[in-house]
Design a protein around this motif. Structure first.
Motif, PDB file in Angstrom:
ATOM      1  N   ALA A   1      -4.832  15.638  79.413  1.00 47.29           N
ATOM      2  CA  ALA A   1      -4.179  16.348  80.516  1.00 47.29           C
ATOM      3  C   ALA A   1      -2.660  16.236  80.429  1.00 47.29           C
ATOM      4  N   LEU A   2      -2.174  15.018  80.180  1.00 48.78           N
ATOM      5  CA  LEU A   2      -0.723  14.823  80.124  1.00 48.78           C
ATOM      6  C   LEU A   2      -0.108  15.491  78.901  1.00 48.78           C
ATOM      7  N   ALA A   3      -0.791  15.382  77.764  1.00 49.87           N
ATOM      8  CA  ALA A   3      -0.273  16.034  76.557  1.00 49.87           C
ATOM      9  C   ALA A   3      -0.289  17.551  76.713  1.00 49.87           C
ATOM     10  N   GLY A   4      -1.323  18.072  77.363  1.00 47.46           N
ATOM     11  CA  GLY A   4      -1.368  19.515  77.596  1.00 47.46           C
ATOM     12  C   GLY A   4      -0.239  19.972  78.502  1.00 47.46           C
ATOM     13  N   LEU A   5       0.029  19.200  79.564  1.00 48.71           N
ATOM     14  CA  LEU A   5       1.137  19.535  80.460  1.00 48.71           C
ATOM     15  C   LEU A   5       2.469  19.525  79.713  1.00 48.71           C
ATOM     16  N   GLY A   6       2.689  18.478  78.896  1.00 46.00           N
ATOM     17  CA  GLY A   6       3.942  18.402  78.155  1.00 46.00           C
ATOM     18  C   GLY A   6       4.108  19.547  77.170  1.00 46.00           C
ATOM     19  N   THR A   7       3.021  19.924  76.488  1.00 48.88           N
ATOM     20  CA  THR A   7       3.098  21.025  75.519  1.00 48.88           C
ATOM     21  C   THR A   7       3.387  22.347  76.218  1.00 48.88           C
ATOM     22  N   VAL A   8       2.681  22.618  77.323  1.00 47.97           N
ATOM     23  CA  VAL A   8       2.891  23.871  78.050  1.00 47.97           C
ATOM     24  C   VAL A   8       4.316  23.954  78.593  1.00 47.97           C
ATOM     25  N   MET A   9       4.818  22.865  79.141  1.00 46.97           N
ATOM     26  CA  MET A   9       6.172  22.882  79.695  1.00 46.97           C
ATOM     27  C   MET A   9       7.216  23.055  78.608  1.00 46.97           C
ATOM     28  N   ALA A  10       7.043  22.385  77.476  1.00 46.99           N
ATOM     29  CA  ALA A  10       8.018  22.516  76.389  1.00 46.99           C
ATOM     30  C   ALA A  10       8.075  23.946  75.865  1.00 46.99           C
ATOM     31  N   LEU A  11       6.896  24.563  75.671  1.00 45.17           N
ATOM     32  CA  LEU A  11       6.867  25.929  75.162  1.00 45.17           C
ATOM     33  C   LEU A  11       7.396  26.921  76.198  1.00 45.17           C
ATOM     34  N   GLY A  12       7.037  26.727  77.476  1.00 45.36           N
ATOM     35  CA  GLY A  12       7.494  27.645  78.515  1.00 45.36           C
ATOM     36  C   GLY A  12       8.994  27.588  78.726  1.00 45.36           C
ATOM     37  N   LEU A  13       9.553  26.385  78.772  1.00 40.98           N
ATOM     38  CA  LEU A  13      11.005  26.268  78.937  1.00 40.98           C
ATOM     39  C   LEU A  13      11.744  26.774  77.703  1.00 40.98           C
ATOM     40  N   ARG A  14      11.181  26.549  76.524  1.00 42.42           N
ATOM     41  CA  ARG A  14      11.822  27.031  75.302  1.00 42.42           C
ATOM     42  C   ARG A  14      11.899  28.551  75.286  1.00 42.42           C
ATOM     43  N   ALA A  15      10.867  29.223  75.821  1.00 40.65           N
ATOM     44  CA  ALA A  15      10.857  30.683  75.884  1.00 40.65           C
ATOM     45  C   ALA A  15      11.564  31.232  77.123  1.00 40.65           C
ATOM     46  N   LEU A  16      12.095  30.331  77.971  1.00 40.77           N
ATOM     47  CA  LEU A  16      12.768  30.742  79.213  1.00 40.77           C
ATOM     48  C   LEU A  16      11.846  31.575  80.098  1.00 40.77           C
ATOM     49  N   ALA A  17      10.577  31.166  80.176  1.00 39.15           N
ATOM     50  CA  ALA A  17       9.605  31.877  81.001  1.00 39.15           C
ATOM     51  C   ALA A  17       9.844  31.560  82.472  1.00 39.15           C
ATOM     52  N   PRO A  18       9.833  32.562  83.373  1.00 40.14           N
ATOM     53  CA  PRO A  18      10.062  32.291  84.797  1.00 40.14           C
ATOM     54  C   PRO A  18       9.070  31.291  85.390  1.00 40.14           C
ATOM     55  N   TRP A  19       7.777  31.370  84.972  1.00 37.17           N
ATOM     56  CA  TRP A  19       6.794  30.444  85.531  1.00 37.17           C
ATOM     57  C   TRP A  19       7.112  28.994  85.149  1.00 37.17           C
ATOM     58  N   ALA A  20       7.735  28.782  83.970  1.00 36.85           N
ATOM     59  CA  ALA A  20       8.071  27.425  83.545  1.00 36.85           C
ATOM     60  C   ALA A  20       9.118  26.812  84.476  1.00 36.85           C
ATOM     61  N   ARG A  21      10.055  27.643  84.936  1.00 39.04           N
ATOM     62  CA  ARG A  21      11.059  27.143  85.886  1.00 39.04           C
ATOM     63  C   ARG A  21      10.388  26.725  87.190  1.00 39.04           C
ATOM     64  N   HIS A  22       9.463  27.567  87.704  1.00 41.60           N
ATOM     65  CA  HIS A  22       8.783  27.228  88.954  1.00 41.60           C
ATOM     66  C   HIS A  22       7.957  25.946  88.802  1.00 41.60           C
ATOM     67  N   LEU A  23       7.250  25.821  87.674  1.00 42.58           N
ATOM     68  CA  LEU A  23       6.432  24.629  87.457  1.00 42.58           C
ATOM     69  C   LEU A  23       7.307  23.390  87.304  1.00 42.58           C
ATOM     70  N   GLN A  24       8.463  23.527  86.662  1.00 43.17           N
ATOM     71  CA  GLN A  24       9.377  22.394  86.531  1.00 43.17           C
ATOM     72  C   GLN A  24       9.901  21.960  87.903  1.00 43.17           C
ATOM     73  N   VAL A  25      10.131  22.912  88.801  1.00 38.22           N
ATOM     74  CA  VAL A  25      10.559  22.567  90.158  1.00 38.22           C
ATOM     75  C   VAL A  25       9.477  21.758  90.873  1.00 38.22           C
ATOM     76  N   VAL A  26       8.203  22.169  90.695  1.00 37.78           N
ATOM     77  CA  VAL A  26       7.097  21.437  91.327  1.00 37.78           C
ATOM     78  C   VAL A  26       7.010  20.015  90.779  1.00 37.78           C
ATOM     79  N   VAL A  27       7.100  19.887  89.441  1.00 38.73           N
ATOM     80  CA  VAL A  27       7.013  18.552  88.824  1.00 38.73           C
ATOM     81  C   VAL A  27       8.175  17.677  89.280  1.00 38.73           C
ATOM     82  N   ALA A  28       9.383  18.255  89.345  1.00 38.34           N
ATOM     83  CA  ALA A  28      10.535  17.473  89.807  1.00 38.34           C
ATOM     84  C   ALA A  28      10.376  17.072  91.271  1.00 38.34           C
ATOM     85  N   GLY A  29       9.791  17.946  92.088  1.00 41.17           N
ATOM     86  CA  GLY A  29       9.545  17.587  93.482  1.00 41.17           C
ATOM     87  C   GLY A  29       8.595  16.412  93.603  1.00 41.17           C
ATOM     88  N   LEU A  30       7.535  16.399  92.764  1.00 44.89           N
ATOM     89  CA  LEU A  30       6.624  15.250  92.770  1.00 44.89           C
ATOM     90  C   LEU A  30       7.319  14.001  92.252  1.00 44.89           C
TER      91      LEU A  30
END
Length: 300
Positions: free
Chosen positions: A204-233
């Motif tokens: 689960a943790l490795a999957g989260l890290g891989t998805v976030m790295a790829l999403g932020l690298r591609a500057l995907a809008p959903w990656a920004r929203h998910l990063q905000v949620v993770v930072a809030g937690l």
């Protein structure tokens, strides 16, 4: 379709496209990829219809202009100039094409007409349509390059430094999360149940890290929203509260939101002093959180 493409800096170049539809924009999948941060990923389309060439705006952020006027849909004639951001595309007449000019486009001087004896018919000359008002006349076209033209911008060229740092941190998080899960299983006795839970947690943790790295690298809008949620937690984790607050403050900046929405920034703007400040602050807060975590583990 033949276009002469020019930017504010650098020499113009000519591209010839086959087919009846051409997509213009920053996305590498477009038929003409424009090296301009003000252009949208899919900015406009040009279609060869029975009534002639037609340009349509594809819902761009900064609009499409033909001969200085903003349009949603417009017909094109040789000599017309399309402006997308700071890029200009001038439609050139195809080889052998006859340019039809309106009577008002012709300038005839009848002030001093003197009869002349008949002379042999002159050799045919190419008729060029005058350039539209306010637009510089195109320079003679360079030798045609029939290969597909792609200009360079790319995501890495306009990716802010702090986003690149987040990509690297998420990539580092993948092996660290797996190691932490296996270490926790060994501390719990190493039984089948403990190792099973460790395997699920590491996946689960490795999957989260891989998805976030790829999403932020591609500057995907959903990656920004998910990063905000993770930072809030992360605000709830005391050692990393300051690091999470830094990430939240950074991601809510209007210019960062514009980058993830595809409107983008010039490379100099995307990596200015503000980016360096946020990147260094985030590193400092992470190191502080790791130090506090190490102290807590030693005392426990």
């Amino acid at each position: 379709m033949r276009f002469e493409i020019s930017y504010r800096a650098g020499p113009p170049h000519v591209v010839e496209l086959s087919g009846s539809v051409a997509v213009l924009g920053r996305d590498p999948g477009c038929d003409v990829v424009l090296n301009d941060g003000k252009c949208s990923r899919r900015h406009a389309t040009v279609e060869d219809l029975p009534e002639g060439l037609v340009v349509r705006d594809a819902g761009s952020a900064n609009g499409t202009y033909v001969n200085g006027k903003r349009i949603e849909r417009a017909h094109l004639r040789p000599g017309d100039t399309i402006r997308l951001g700071d890029a200009r595309l001038t439609l050139l007449a195809d080889v052998g094409e006859t340019v039809v000019m309106a009577p008002e486009d012709l300038e005839v001087d009848t002030s001093a007409e003197v009869p002349r004896p008949p002379s042999p018919a002159p050799a045919p000359r190419e008729i060029r349509e005058p350039a539209p008002s306010g637009v510089d006349a195109p320079t003679p076209p360079a030798p045609l390059d029939r290969r597909r033209i792609t200009a360079v911008p790319a995501e890495a060229a306009r990716r802010p430094a702090t986003v690149s740092l987040l990509v690297a941190l998420w990539a580092l998080f993948v092996p660290l999360s797996i190691a932490a899960a296996l270490l926790a299983a060994s501390r719990l006795g190493g039984g089948p149940q403990a190792w099973g839970l460790a395997a699920l947690a590491s996946l689960a943790l490795a999957g989260l890290g891989t998805v976030m790295a790829l999403g932020l690298r591609a500057l995907a809008p959903w990656a920004r929203h998910l990063q905000v949620v993770v930072a809030g937690l992360g605000l709830l984790a005391c050692p990393f509260t300051l690091a999470s607050a830094t990430v939240l403050l950074y991601l809510t900046r209007p210019e960062v939101k514009a980058v993830f929405e595809g409107r983008g920034l010039r490379p100099r703007e995307a990596n200015g002093t503000g980016e360096a400040t946020f990147a260094l602050s985030l590193l400092a807060m992470l190191l502080l959180g790791l130090a506090l975590s190490a102290i807590a583990v030693l005392f426990l």
